[in-house]
Structure formats: C-alpha cells, structure tokens
Design a protein around this motif. Structure first.
Motif, PDB file in Angstrom:
ATOM      1  N   ILE A  61       0.820  -1.210   0.000  1.00  0.00           N
ATOM      2  CA  ILE A  61       0.000   0.000   0.000  1.00  0.00           C
ATOM      3  C   ILE A  61       0.855   1.263   0.000  1.00  0.00           C
ATOM      4  N   PHE A  62       2.101   1.173   0.483  1.00  0.00           N
ATOM      5  CA  PHE A  62       2.977   2.335   0.500  1.00  0.00           C
ATOM      6  C   PHE A  62       3.685   2.566  -0.839  1.00  0.00           C
ATOM      7  N   ASN A  63       3.625   1.587  -1.747  1.00  0.00           N
ATOM      8  CA  ASN A  63       4.315   1.745  -3.024  1.00  0.00           C
ATOM      9  C   ASN A  63       3.664   2.848  -3.844  1.00  0.00           C
ATOM     10  N   ASP A  64       4.469   3.745  -4.398  1.00  0.00           N
ATOM     11  CA  ASP A  64       3.899   4.851  -5.167  1.00  0.00           C
ATOM     12  C   ASP A  64       4.641   5.089  -6.480  1.00  0.00           C
ATOM     13  N   GLY A  65       5.293   4.064  -7.040  1.00  0.00           N
ATOM     14  CA  GLY A  65       6.004   4.249  -8.301  1.00  0.00           C
ATOM     15  C   GLY A  65       6.277   2.930  -8.989  1.00  0.00           C
ATOM     16  N   GLN A  66       6.818   3.021 -10.207  1.00  0.00           N
ATOM     17  CA  GLN A  66       7.128   1.860 -11.020  1.00  0.00           C
ATOM     18  C   GLN A  66       8.600   1.872 -11.409  1.00  0.00           C
ATOM     19  N   THR A  67       9.148   0.683 -11.677  1.00  0.00           N
ATOM     20  CA  THR A  67      10.516   0.567 -12.162  1.00  0.00           C
ATOM     21  C   THR A  67      10.505  -0.018 -13.568  1.00  0.00           C
ATOM     22  N   SER A  68      11.611   0.101 -14.278  1.00  0.00           N
ATOM     23  CA  SER A  68      11.694  -0.403 -15.636  1.00  0.00           C
ATOM     24  C   SER A  68      11.724  -1.929 -15.639  1.00  0.00           C
ATOM     25  N   PRO A  69      10.949  -2.586 -16.520  1.00  0.00           N
ATOM     26  CA  PRO A  69      10.975  -4.051 -16.579  1.00  0.00           C
ATOM     27  C   PRO A  69      12.352  -4.570 -16.992  1.00  0.00           C
ATOM     28  N   LYS A  70      12.813  -5.599 -16.285  1.00  0.00           N
ATOM     29  CA  LYS A  70      14.085  -6.247 -16.602  1.00  0.00           C
ATOM     30  C   LYS A  70      13.846  -7.744 -16.646  1.00  0.00           C
ATOM     31  N   SER A  71      14.172  -8.357 -17.775  1.00  0.00           N
ATOM     32  CA  SER A  71      13.924  -9.776 -17.966  1.00  0.00           C
ATOM     33  C   SER A  71      14.606 -10.606 -16.892  1.00  0.00           C
ATOM     34  N   ALA A  72      13.838 -11.562 -16.351  1.00  0.00           N
ATOM     35  CA  ALA A  72      14.303 -12.511 -15.346  1.00  0.00           C
ATOM     36  C   ALA A  72      14.615 -11.849 -13.998  1.00  0.00           C
ATOM     37  N   ILE A  73      14.302 -10.556 -13.841  1.00  0.00           N
ATOM     38  CA  ILE A  73      14.509  -9.876 -12.559  1.00  0.00           C
ATOM     39  C   ILE A  73      13.168  -9.449 -11.979  1.00  0.00           C
ATOM     40  N   ASN A  74      12.447  -8.588 -12.692  1.00  0.00           N
ATOM     41  CA  ASN A  74      11.123  -8.202 -12.207  1.00  0.00           C
ATOM     42  C   ASN A  74      10.051  -8.347 -13.279  1.00  0.00           C
ATOM     43  N   ALA A  75      10.381  -8.987 -14.404  1.00  0.00           N
ATOM     44  CA  ALA A  75       9.427  -9.182 -15.488  1.00  0.00           C
ATOM     45  C   ALA A  75       9.934 -10.306 -16.385  1.00  0.00           C
ATOM     46  N   LEU A  76       9.063 -10.739 -17.316  1.00  0.00           N
ATOM     47  CA  LEU A  76       9.462 -11.773 -18.273  1.00  0.00           C
ATOM     48  C   LEU A  76      10.090 -11.172 -19.519  1.00  0.00           C
ATOM     49  N   ARG A  77       9.968  -9.842 -19.708  1.00  0.00           N
ATOM     50  CA  ARG A  77      10.535  -9.179 -20.873  1.00  0.00           C
ATOM     51  C   ARG A  77      11.297  -7.945 -20.428  1.00  0.00           C
ATOM     52  N   ASP A  78      12.254  -7.552 -21.269  1.00  0.00           N
ATOM     53  CA  ASP A  78      12.939  -6.285 -21.042  1.00  0.00           C
ATOM     54  C   ASP A  78      12.045  -5.134 -21.485  1.00  0.00           C
ATOM     55  N   SER A  79      12.401  -3.926 -21.050  1.00  0.00           N
ATOM     56  CA  SER A  79      11.598  -2.760 -21.397  1.00  0.00           C
ATOM     57  C   SER A  79      11.753  -2.365 -22.862  1.00  0.00           C
ATOM     58  N   LEU A  80      12.821  -2.836 -23.521  1.00  0.00           N
ATOM     59  CA  LEU A  80      13.058  -2.519 -24.927  1.00  0.00           C
ATOM     60  C   LEU A  80      13.371  -3.799 -25.681  1.00  0.00           C
ATOM     61  N   SER A  81      12.691  -4.027 -26.803  1.00  0.00           N
ATOM     62  CA  SER A  81      12.956  -5.192 -27.638  1.00  0.00           C
ATOM     63  C   SER A  81      13.096  -4.744 -29.089  1.00  0.00           C
ATOM     64  N   VAL A  82      14.040  -5.364 -29.784  1.00  0.00           N
ATOM     65  CA  VAL A  82      14.289  -5.049 -31.198  1.00  0.00           C
ATOM     66  C   VAL A  82      13.520  -6.050 -32.043  1.00  0.00           C
ATOM     67  N   ARG A  83      12.625  -5.554 -32.858  1.00  0.00           N
ATOM     68  CA  ARG A  83      11.792  -6.419 -33.675  1.00  0.00           C
ATOM     69  C   ARG A  83      12.327  -6.539 -35.097  1.00  0.00           C
ATOM     70  N   GLU A  84      12.750  -5.445 -35.679  1.00  0.00           N
ATOM     71  CA  GLU A  84      13.269  -5.449 -37.045  1.00  0.00           C
ATOM     72  C   GLU A  84      14.596  -4.719 -37.112  1.00  0.00           C
ATOM     73  N   LEU A  85      15.485  -5.228 -37.965  1.00  0.00           N
ATOM     74  CA  LEU A  85      16.724  -4.537 -38.288  1.00  0.00           C
ATOM     75  C   LEU A  85      17.238  -5.139 -39.590  1.00  0.00           C
ATOM     76  N   TYR A  86      17.111  -4.388 -40.673  1.00  0.00           N
ATOM     77  CA  TYR A  86      17.537  -4.924 -41.967  1.00  0.00           C
ATOM     78  C   TYR A  86      17.971  -3.801 -42.891  1.00  0.00           C
ATOM     79  N   GLY A  87      18.776  -4.191 -43.858  1.00  0.00           N
ATOM     80  CA  GLY A  87      19.217  -3.257 -44.884  1.00  0.00           C
ATOM     81  C   GLY A  87      18.379  -3.400 -46.141  1.00  0.00           C
ATOM     82  N   GLU A  88      18.253  -2.301 -46.860  1.00  0.00           N
ATOM     83  CA  GLU A  88      17.446  -2.284 -48.079  1.00  0.00           C
ATOM     84  C   GLU A  88      18.177  -1.486 -49.146  1.00  0.00           C
ATOM     85  N   VAL A  89      18.349  -2.092 -50.313  1.00  0.00           N
ATOM     86  CA  VAL A  89      19.097  -1.467 -51.399  1.00  0.00           C
ATOM     87  C   VAL A  89      18.272  -1.546 -52.680  1.00  0.00           C
ATOM     88  N   SER A  90      18.009  -0.398 -53.287  1.00  0.00           N
ATOM     89  CA  SER A  90      17.325  -0.350 -54.576  1.00  0.00           C
ATOM     90  C   SER A  90      18.356  -0.447 -55.689  1.00  0.00           C
TER      91      SER A  90
END
Length: 608
Positions: free
Chosen positions: A185-214
């Motif tokens: 009841i005294f908690n009044d804030g949030q922390t950043s999610p960290k995988s395997a520490i306080n969450a199942l996922r990290d706060s940042l995930s990379v979904r796409e990273l690719y090069g494109e050449v015309s």
C-alpha cells in the motif's frame, strides 16, 4: 494539355489581344455602334478586371490539375518494395532520418472467462476464488526509425518499448525486494521491466533490423524483418494498432518486376540455427556448431499487384482490380539439438550456449503452399487465401537415447490446410459497409484443439485423452502409433476473428469452421460504428472438451472507432460469448451450467 489549361490559354490570348488593340486616332471617325450604351472608363476597367479574375482562376485550376497528373505519374513509377506495399510519397524529400510508429494504451475488462467451469478445467487463467471479473490496462510504444543513407540505400528498424506491459506490474517494491517497503500500500512508483529480474521481458525489444538497397533490376533486403502475405492467415506481420503477435523472420530476399505489375521474390530464411558457441568469450563472434541441426527455408513468391495509386485510379474509373499470387516454401531439417530450448540459454564450459544433450535425427521436410486472390470494384471486394502444410517428420524422438528405440522414434505425417474468404459490399458511397467472412482450419481426431501442441495432455506419456482442451495431435507408444498424423491447421495468431473464444480462450483458430457477418456504418469522417456475429463449430467433436458436441459458441461484437487526421485513435469493443455444447465437460462430475463471457476492450492510440 487539359481542357481547363486550354481554356485558360485562350482567355489569356483574348485578353492580351483586347489590351493591344490600337485606339482610334484623333480626327478619325469612330465606328458606328447602333443601340450600344456609350463606353465609359469605369465600364472598361470593370470588364478587364472580370476577365483578369476569370483568367487567374482558371489558370490556377489548370496548374492544380497538372500537379495532380504529375503526382499520379510519379506514383505509378514507384518500385514495389514488398507485398507490404511500403510506397514512398513522391513529394517527400530524402531525409537522413525518419521516424514512424504508434503509442497505445488498452484498458480491458473480462467477465466470466472461466465459463462457469470448475477449477482445473478452465480455458483461461482464473481469478481468485469466486471472483468473476478481471480488469487492467497495458501499453506499447512502437518505433520504426529509418536511416536513409542515400536514395537507393537505407536501414530500417522497429523497436517495441514497454511492450504489452501491464500498468502497475513493476512496482518499486519489485523483485528483488530491497526491504524499503513492507506493505504494498505504501508503493507509489514503477521501475523499468528487466527480464528474469522483475518481469518476463525487457523494457526494450528489437523487432526489425535490416538493410534495403534499390538496384536497377529490383530491391534487395537482408536482415531481420516482419513477414506478411495475403489476408494474413499464414504469414502476418502484426503491424496494426490492436495487434499483439506478428511474424519476424531472418531472411535475405530480392524483389524484381520482370513485367509491369508482376513481382517475383526469391527468399532464403534462417528458421532455426540450432546450437551455437562463442569461441573466445561472449563478446566474440558466435559460430554455428553444426549445419546438420539447422532448419532453413527456400521461398518463392510470385504476385500480380497494383500499387495503391493504381488501385484508386482504376476504381475511380469504374474498372475492376484483380490481384493474385502464390507463396511457396520448402523447409527441411536433418537433426535437432536435444533440449536446446528447454531452459534459458547459459554458456557451457566449452563456449557453447544452451543444454548440451547431443543431436537427434529428425529428417523432417515441409512443403508450404499459399494461394491468394483479390478482386475489387468500386462497390464490392472479394478476397480469399488458401494455405497448407504438407510433409513428414521421420523421427519423433526428443533425446539421442530415444532415437533408436522403436516405440519412441516413429515417423509422423503432416497434412493440414486452411483458408479464409471475405466478401465486402459498399453502399451509400462507402458510408455503409456489409461484410461476410468464412473460414476453416482442418482438424485432427486426436483429443484437444492442438492450438498449443507442446502442452502436456492428461493421458499416459503426456498424450491427450477425451475431454482435454489442448496437447499433442498424435499418439504413439508401445507397439507403434495409433495416430501418426498431424492434421490440424493453425491460423497465424495475429489473424483475429473474434475477441474471446479464439483470441483468448483457445489461442488461435484451428480445427474449426466459422462464419462472421459484419456491418459498419460511418457516421462522419473518421467515426465508425460496427457490429459482428461469429458462429464457430469444430471439425471433429473429439477435439472439444465435450468429446461429443461440435458447436462451440456464438460471439457478438459491438464497437465504435474514432480516428483524426493528426493520428489520434480511440476504439471500444463490447463482446459477448454464448458458449454451446462443444465447450461443456465430457465427464458428468465436472459439468456445470456454462456461463456467458463478456469482454470490454478499449484502445487509445497515437500514430506518427
């Protein structure tokens, strides 16, 4: 030249000739003008002013028409980058860095998702005790930065920040507890999610990273990217504001247009690389330990597609638009690394990553055809997609010790197929939209739907038995296999049919036929009301919890959506599932009267 431009030019010439007509010289007789009012300077000035205004008006209209024609011509010359149709606007100048994406916040309220079943037989995570209501809110920020190295070379990325993080799920008194708080009841804030520490996922995930050449002959892409095809029942990128899932693949692909509107795209995909190692520590370049345990795909997509600008132009001219394509994958794997994905990856003493349990002969091959077609006119659209998995797994063993034991190394056949068709009719200049969607996914007589076949059944050896809702779709043991085929087709989880039954309770569309009529009405620009009814029925009664009934349920959905030109989106859905006999328990002692489930979903988002 257009008619407006020609008329403007004639008016200009006429006005110029009038202005250049010489005035009568002094002493010369003026031409006789019978019944004409005497000319005055004020009248002449007024006439010239009207002519000037008319000329300027029509010249400006002609210029605007010419601008639109030029834009249309440039747009139709754009090169197709993929079946995702990421067309670049011709008016947009090259920028070294561009940013797209969205932010969303989704409040949800679920009521009676246990359907009144007893504990241990429910299809959805249960609330505490006798509670029936579950509610909360989650959010996501999706960023899509693009680095334009030149007009022909660019790097594209996609990041998810706080992806589906439940609001309030990472309080300051989180794992590990530092002792600062004794009572929540005294908690009044949030922390950043960290995988395997306080969450199942990290706060940042990379979904796409690719090069494109015309290039002069096509477009080259290489790296990690999303995949999409047709309606999305097989390959779906999940790039929508309300999406949760989506396909991300590691591939090298090349898009070429040998004929106008026809695109040929060969691809090579890295599906699973198996066990790998860091030879000189975790900061060195990793190396694949063996090519034998790799699973790769050779893919060829051939499609006839119009650009969005071409589609709009044809529809405006009352022409039909026919697009279609074939997407075919061949995938194989000789061996599998035993136990590789049974625990989080940790380095072994030899530098390899993951459990070192050896290799299992798999000798598996899959053929995955997918046919898509879309025909559209101004007032209606018809679209369908049909896909299949065909192939064989020659050894089902899970450990090296099992691969030579006759009762543990049987072969399995894979024969599954599914499809969806959508018909749409537009009335009142598109203000009223009527739609009918029909879909099916092949089933398997093995108990359970098979949406998540990796789950354990309640029978011996982890196989399913009558009344199970999920588990393996084959059954093998001493003396051979009583069921050696996997026949249930599973829709991509990003392809949504409803809001409760398939999306939440079962997890994906499989072993079913369904029908979904929908009506949508636009009250005003950007504000829509919609409603739908979804009837679902299993292919085989043995797949359902009842083991005897095929009818699963009727779900209704009512909602409204509002979107502004500057990117703000607000949406609300109210869904009700009326469960039918197929969801009832097969054993008399487990049966209860099925309860109606409700869901209220909201979405607040900003696109940019």
């Amino acid at each position: 030249m257009s008619s407006n431009a020609l008329l403007a030019a004639l008016l200009v010439a006429s006005a110029t000739a009038t202005a250049q007509t010489p005035a009568p010289q002094s002493g010369s007789p003026a031409p006789a003008q019978e019944n004409a009012a005497p000319a005055t300077p004020e009248g002449a000035d007024s006439t010239e002013e009207r002519i000037r205004q008319e000329v300027e008006k029509r010249v400006e209209a002609a210029k605007q028409e010419m601008r639109e024609e030029i834009r249309a011509q440039l747009a139709t010359q754009s090169l197709a980058t993929d079946w995702q149709e990421e067309w670049v606007e011709e008016k947009r100048k090259l920028e070294v860095f561009t940013m797209d994406g969205y932010y969303r916040l989704r409040p949800n309220l679920y009521y009676q998702f246990g359907l009144g079943k007893i504990e241990g037989r429910r299809l959805f995570p249960s609330p505490r005790g006798a509670e029936k209501t579950q509610s909360g809110a989650d959010m996501r920020l999706r960023l899509e930065p693009t680095f334009n190295i030149s007009e022909e070379v660019r790097i594209k990325t996609q990041f998810d920040v706080l992806d589906n993080v439940l609001l309030g799920s990472t309080p300051s008194r989180s794992f590990p507890d530092d002792g600062f708080y004794v009572f929540d009841i005294f908690n009044d804030g949030q922390t950043s999610p960290k995988s395997a520490i306080n969450a199942l996922r990290d706060s940042l995930s990379v979904r796409e990273l690719y090069g494109e050449v015309s290039t002069p002959v096509g477009l080259l892409r290489f790296g990690r990217m999303t995949a999409n095809w047709g309606l999305g029942i097989l390959r779906n990128d999940g790039n929508c504001l309300e999406c949760d899932y989506g396909d991300v693949v590691d591939r090298v692909m090349f898009v070429t247009e040998p004929f106008d509107g026809f695109y040929v795209t060969p691809m090579f995909e890295f599906n699973s690389e198996g066990q790998y190692a860091y030879p000189n520590g975790q900061q060195s370049q990793p190396v694949d330990l063996s090519n034998a345990d790799d699973s790769n795909s050779w893919v060829l997509a051939v499609a006839r597609r119009d650009t969005p600008q071409e589609v709009k132009a044809k529809l405006d001219n009352n022409q039909g638009v026919l697009n279609y394509g074939l997407h075919f994958s061949w995938r194989n794997q000789r061996y599998a690394s035993a136990g590789l994905y049974s625990s989080p990856p940790v380095p072994n003493p030899d530098g390899s990553v993951g459990p070192s349990q050896g290799y299992v002969r798999r000798d598996a091959t899959l053929y995955i055809p997918d046919v898509w077609l879309r025909y559209e006119e101004r007032d209606f659209r018809v679209e369908f997609e049909l896909a299949a998995y065909l192939g064989q797994i020659n050894n089902r063993a899970q450990t090296p010790a099992d691969q030579d034991i006759p009762d543990l190394n049987q072969s399995l056949q894979v024969v599954s197929f599914g499809g969806a068709a959508v018909g749409e009719y537009r009335l009142l200049n598109g203000q009223l939209n009527l739609q009918l969607e029909l879909g099916f996914a092949s089933g398997d007589r093995a108990p359970g739907f098979g949406a998540y076949p990796g789950q354990q059944g309640s029978g011996a050896g982890g196989f399913t038995q009558a009344g199970d809702s999920d588990g393996p779709q084959f059954r093998c043991g001493t003396g051979g296999c009583s069921d050696s085929a996997i026949r249930n087709f599973r829709f991509n989880r990003a392809y949504r049919v409803d809001n409760i039954l398939w999306r939440e309770l079962i997890g994906t569309v499989t072993d079913t036929v369904y029908a979904k009529p929908t009506i949508r009405y636009s009250l005003t620009q950007g504000f829509d009301l919609f409603g739908s009814v979804i009837y679902s029925q299993a292919i085989y009664a043995e797949s359902t919890p009842s083991f005897t009934e095929r009818m699963l349920g009727i779900e209704t959905n009512l909602g409204a959506r509002y979107e502004t030109e500057d990117g703000f989106v607000a949406r609300v859905d109210w869904s009700v599932l009326f469960p039918l006999g197929g969801l009832q328990e097969n054993l008399e002692e487990n049966r209860r009267e099925l309860a109606t489930a409700h869901a209220i979903r909201g979405t607040l988002g900003i696109r940019f």
